[in-house]
Enzyme design. Structure first.
Site, PDB file in Angstrom:
ATOM      1  N   SER A 172       0.629  -1.261  -0.158  1.00 30.86           N
ATOM      2  CA  SER A 172       0.430  -0.107  -0.225  1.00 30.86           C
ATOM      3  C   SER A 172       0.686   1.468   0.225  1.00 30.86           C
ATOM      4  CB  SER A 172      -1.201   0.293   1.510  1.00 30.86           C
ATOM      5  OG  SER A 172      -1.855   1.755   1.393  1.00 30.86           O
ATOM      6  N   TYR A 185      -2.852  -1.008  10.017  1.00 23.15           N
ATOM      7  CA  TYR A 185      -3.291  -1.881   8.681  1.00 23.15           C
ATOM      8  C   TYR A 185      -1.628  -1.425   8.064  1.00 23.15           C
ATOM      9  CZ  TYR A 185      -4.670  -1.427   3.439  1.00 23.15           C
ATOM     10  OH  TYR A 185      -4.065  -1.125   2.726  1.00 23.15           O
TER      11      TYR A 185
END
Length: 279
Positions: A172, A185
């Site tokens: 990400s 996350y």
């Protein structure tokens, strides 16, 4: 352009997403770049995983699609795979469980005999304004789902992978520029990029490549199911392109990394971020 404020219960479903996401159903055209390959995709029921599944099928791959419990979304993905003339095996279950990860791989080997491409894409996130809001259980679950599962899957798949095989981890933009409200996350996504870089070096002598993809803000059910409505409404506006990406806009990168055309690409982290650089 923004999307309506909205919220779903985790893990979210495609049918409740407004506007609907584009997975390339009407646009992706294959050219045989994955002909005869066997690919495993976790989180393949919706979002990026679904777009990758559709693209891989149209490029000639047969698929094993892992998902948590979103049966309707998974069946729709299977529909598009079979419409492309390829096989799709659906496996529901929680990848935070190492035994389930091993089952995904053993089922793949039972059905197809080998693993040519492994896409570790399933992920969990939740928005929190303070660190105190994050329970020990949620932190552990996030790490097990996003990072540990990647390790379990790779370890189980390696005996069934040959020279030319490809491992792809979904990282990400948060791996480089962590959002403070997505702390667990973001930490896992940095670890995925790092683990992938290690795998690329560890597996080079076997002829197995490992790369990661770093998406920016992508419009998937994960967003309204893990963010408050006001953040959903403005989601993606922070990107230089001033909009969220569509899952279909990720698929070509995953195809290249899985294909023999990417034969000298290993250890890379490829940004698909709408203009935000990663280091």
């Amino acid at each position: 352009m923004s999307q309506p404020a909205q919220q779903q219960q985790p893990p979210g479903t495609e049918s409740d997403l407004d506007p609907k996401a584009d997975h390339g159903e009407q646009s992706y055209v294959g050219s045989g770049r994955l002909e005869g390959k066997i690919a495993v995709i976790t989180g393949g029921d919706s979002g990026i995983g679904k777009a990758v599944a559709i693209a891989y099928a149209r490029e000639g791959a047969d698929l094993v699609i892992s998902y948590l419990n979103e049966q309707e979304d998974a069946e729709d993905t299977k529909h598009w795979v079979e419409k492309a003339g390829r096989r799709a095996v659906l496996i529901p279950g929680d990848v935070s469980d190492p035994e389930h990860c091993r089952k995904i791989i053993s089922t793949t080997v039972e059905e197809f005999g080998r693993v040519d491409v492994l896409v570790s894409n399933a992920a969990y996130q939740m928005t929190h304004e303070t660190i105190e809001e994050i329970s020990d259980e949620e932190f552990d679950y996030t790490v097990r789902t996003n990072l540990n599962a990647y390790f379990y899957l790779v370890k189980a798949a390696l005996p069934h992978m040959s020279e030319g095989a490809s491992i792809i981890g979904s990282s990400s933009v948060n791996s480089d520029s962590p959002s403070p409200t997505l702390a667990p996350y973001a930490a896992t996504k940095a670890a995925i990029a790092n683990l992938t870089a290690s795998l690329a070096q560890l597996l080079a002598d076997r002829g197995i490549r490992a790369n990661s993809v770093a998406p920016g803000p992508i419009w998937t059910p994960l967003i309204p199911s893990t963010m408050p409505p006001e953040k959903v409404e403005n989601f993606g506006q922070q990107a230089p392109l001033q909009r969220p990406g569509q899952p279909a806009e990720l698929a070509p990168v995953y195809v290249m990394l899985a294909s023999d055309e990417g034969s000298y690409v290993s250890g890379a982290r490829i940004a698909v971020t709408g203009g935000k650089p990663i280091l």
